[in-house]
Scaffold this motif. Structure first.
Motif, PDB file in Angstrom:
ATOM      1  N   THR A 255      -8.173  -0.973  -5.178  1.00 22.26           N
ATOM      2  CA  THR A 255      -7.783  -0.053  -4.193  1.00 22.26           C
ATOM      3  C   THR A 255      -8.660   1.358  -4.125  1.00 22.26           C
ATOM      4  OG1 THR A 255      -5.868   0.959  -3.457  1.00 22.26           O
ATOM      5  CG2 THR A 255      -6.336   1.202  -5.921  1.00 22.26           C
TER       6      THR A 255
ATOM      7  N   GLY B 234       0.488   4.533  -2.384  1.00 25.57           N
ATOM      8  CA  GLY B 234       0.467   5.860  -1.890  1.00 25.57           C
ATOM      9  C   GLY B 234       1.201   6.746  -2.441  1.00 25.57           C
TER      10      GLY B 234
ATOM     11  N   SER C 206       0.763  -1.327  -0.079  1.00 25.99           N
ATOM     12  CA  SER C 206      -0.015   0.117  -0.051  1.00 25.99           C
ATOM     13  C   SER C 206       0.827   1.420  -0.088  1.00 25.99           C
ATOM     14  CB  SER C 206      -0.991  -0.097   1.098  1.00 25.99           C
ATOM     15  OG  SER C 206      -0.284  -0.205   2.287  1.00 25.99           O
TER      16      SER C 206
ATOM     17  N   ALA D 279       0.093   7.595  -5.880  1.00 29.46           N
ATOM     18  CA  ALA D 279      -0.961   8.589  -5.906  1.00 29.46           C
ATOM     19  C   ALA D 279      -0.487   9.949  -5.712  1.00 29.46           C
ATOM     20  CB  ALA D 279      -1.814   7.963  -4.803  1.00 29.46           C
TER      21      ALA D 279
ATOM     22  N   ILE E 235      -8.487   5.291  -2.559  1.00 27.81           N
ATOM     23  CA  ILE E 235      -7.435   6.113  -2.207  1.00 27.81           C
ATOM     24  C   ILE E 235      -8.117   7.547  -1.622  1.00 27.81           C
ATOM     25  CG2 ILE E 235      -5.722   7.714  -3.190  1.00 27.81           C
ATOM     26  CD1 ILE E 235      -5.318   5.583  -5.361  1.00 27.81           C
TER      27      ILE E 235
ATOM     28  N   VAL F 217      -4.491   4.988   1.535  1.00 32.59           N
ATOM     29  CA  VAL F 217      -4.734   3.989   0.676  1.00 32.59           C
ATOM     30  C   VAL F 217      -5.297   2.784   1.298  1.00 32.59           C
ATOM     31  CG1 VAL F 217      -3.633   2.530  -1.273  1.00 32.59           C
ATOM     32  CG2 VAL F 217      -2.791   4.976  -0.948  1.00 32.59           C
TER      33      VAL F 217
END
Length: 130
Positions: A64, A18, A14, A21, A66, A57
Protein backbone atom coordinates in the motif's frame (compact mmCIF):
# COMPACT_ATOMS: atom_id res chain seq x y z
CA UNK A 1 -5.61 -6.57 -0.17
CA UNK A 2 -7.17 -9.93 -0.93
CA UNK A 3 -5.74 -13.09 0.52
CA UNK A 4 -6.90 -16.58 -0.45
CA UNK A 5 -7.10 -19.07 2.43
CA UNK A 6 -8.37 -22.62 2.50
CA UNK A 7 -11.37 -21.36 4.51
CA UNK A 8 -12.09 -18.42 2.19
CA UNK A 9 -10.84 -14.95 1.27
CA UNK A 10 -9.62 -12.09 3.45
CA UNK A 11 -10.09 -8.66 1.90
CA UNK A 12 -9.00 -5.37 3.50
CA UNK A 13 -10.66 -2.34 1.91
CA UNK A 14 -8.73 0.85 1.24
CA UNK A 15 -11.15 2.71 3.56
CA UNK A 16 -9.98 0.55 6.46
CA UNK A 17 -6.33 1.28 5.69
CA UNK A 18 -7.23 4.97 5.42
CA UNK A 19 -8.92 4.95 8.84
CA UNK A 20 -5.93 3.24 10.47
CA UNK A 21 -3.55 5.73 8.84
CA UNK A 22 -5.72 8.68 9.89
CA UNK A 23 -5.94 7.56 13.51
CA UNK A 24 -2.18 7.00 13.68
CA UNK A 25 -1.64 10.44 12.12
CA UNK A 26 -3.79 12.41 14.57
CA UNK A 27 -2.12 10.56 17.45
CA UNK A 28 1.28 11.83 16.30
CA UNK A 29 2.66 14.62 18.49
CA UNK A 30 2.65 17.93 16.64
CA UNK A 31 -0.21 17.12 14.26
CA UNK A 32 -3.05 19.57 14.83
CA UNK A 33 -5.52 18.02 12.38
CA UNK A 34 -5.99 16.35 9.04
CA UNK A 35 -6.72 18.55 6.05
CA UNK A 36 -9.19 17.92 3.26
CA UNK A 37 -6.82 19.65 0.88
CA UNK A 38 -6.06 23.21 -0.14
CA UNK A 39 -8.78 23.11 -2.78
CA UNK A 40 -11.41 22.40 -0.13
CA UNK A 41 -10.28 25.41 1.87
CA UNK A 42 -9.41 25.81 5.49
CA UNK A 43 -13.05 25.53 6.53
CA UNK A 44 -12.96 21.84 5.64
CA UNK A 45 -10.18 20.93 8.10
CA UNK A 46 -11.15 18.02 10.30
CA UNK A 47 -9.86 16.12 13.27
CA UNK A 48 -10.99 13.28 15.46
CA UNK A 49 -14.25 11.90 14.08
CA UNK A 50 -13.50 11.95 10.35
CA UNK A 51 -9.80 11.10 10.31
CA UNK A 52 -9.94 9.44 6.90
CA UNK A 53 -10.34 12.97 5.50
CA UNK A 54 -6.92 14.07 4.31
CA UNK A 55 -5.82 10.46 3.70
CA UNK A 56 -5.44 8.93 0.25
CA UNK A 57 -4.61 5.24 0.04
CA UNK A 58 -3.71 2.94 -2.83
CA UNK A 59 -3.94 -0.74 -1.89
CA UNK A 60 -2.53 -3.56 -3.99
CA UNK A 61 -2.42 -7.29 -3.31
CA UNK A 62 0.34 -7.08 -0.71
CA UNK A 63 1.44 -3.41 -0.65
CA UNK A 64 0.00 0.00 0.00
CA UNK A 65 1.01 3.62 -0.54
CA UNK A 66 -0.40 6.41 1.62
CA UNK A 67 -0.67 10.19 1.13
CA UNK A 68 -1.47 12.36 4.16
CA UNK A 69 -2.53 16.03 4.22
CA UNK A 70 -1.95 17.55 7.64
CA UNK A 71 -1.94 20.76 9.62
CA UNK A 72 1.01 21.00 12.03
CA UNK A 73 0.89 22.75 15.40
CA UNK A 74 2.92 25.97 15.62
CA UNK A 75 6.22 25.56 17.46
CA UNK A 76 6.94 22.02 16.31
CA UNK A 77 9.75 21.21 13.88
CA UNK A 78 7.86 20.31 10.73
CA UNK A 79 10.49 17.91 9.40
CA UNK A 80 10.50 15.98 12.70
CA UNK A 81 6.70 15.82 12.84
CA UNK A 82 6.66 14.54 9.23
CA UNK A 83 9.28 11.86 9.96
CA UNK A 84 7.43 10.72 13.09
CA UNK A 85 4.19 10.72 11.12
CA UNK A 86 5.69 8.49 8.43
CA UNK A 87 7.01 6.05 11.04
CA UNK A 88 3.79 5.93 13.12
CA UNK A 89 1.50 5.45 10.12
CA UNK A 90 3.73 2.78 8.56
CA UNK A 91 3.98 0.90 11.86
CA UNK A 92 0.22 1.02 12.54
CA UNK A 93 -0.86 -0.04 9.04
CA UNK A 94 1.69 -2.85 8.74
CA UNK A 95 0.98 -4.28 12.19
CA UNK A 96 -2.82 -4.17 11.83
CA UNK A 97 -3.19 -5.27 8.19
CA UNK A 98 -0.09 -7.24 7.25
CA UNK A 99 0.32 -5.05 4.17
CA UNK A 100 3.77 -3.76 3.25
CA UNK A 101 3.70 0.05 3.32
CA UNK A 102 5.95 1.14 0.46
CA UNK A 103 5.59 4.89 1.03
CA UNK A 104 3.96 7.45 3.29
CA UNK A 105 3.92 10.88 1.65
CA UNK A 106 3.27 13.81 3.98
CA UNK A 107 1.83 17.06 2.62
CA UNK A 108 1.94 19.82 5.23
CA UNK A 109 -0.81 22.24 4.22
CA UNK A 110 -0.73 24.64 7.11
CA UNK A 111 0.31 25.55 10.62
CA UNK A 112 -2.20 25.92 13.43
CA UNK A 113 -1.47 28.87 15.67
CA UNK A 114 -2.98 28.54 19.14
CA UNK A 115 -3.65 31.69 21.11
CA UNK A 116 -2.57 31.60 24.75
CA UNK A 117 -5.52 30.95 27.09
CA UNK A 118 -5.21 34.39 28.67
CA UNK A 119 -5.73 36.11 25.31
CA UNK A 120 -8.69 33.87 24.49
CA UNK A 121 -10.38 34.69 27.80
CA UNK A 122 -9.80 38.41 27.29
CA UNK A 123 -11.23 38.29 23.77
CA UNK A 124 -14.24 36.25 24.93
CA UNK A 125 -14.93 38.76 27.71
CA UNK A 126 -14.61 41.68 25.32
CA UNK A 127 -16.98 40.06 22.84
CA UNK A 128 -19.63 39.50 25.52
CA UNK A 129 -19.54 43.14 26.63
CA UNK A 130 -20.25 44.54 23.19
Amino acid sequence: MTEERENGKIKIESDVVGMIAGLAAVDTDGVASMSGGITEGLAKRVSGKNVAKGVKVEVGETETAIDLRVIVKYGYKIHEVARNLQFNVKEAVESMTGLNVVEVNVHVEGVEIQKPEEEEKTEETTLRLK
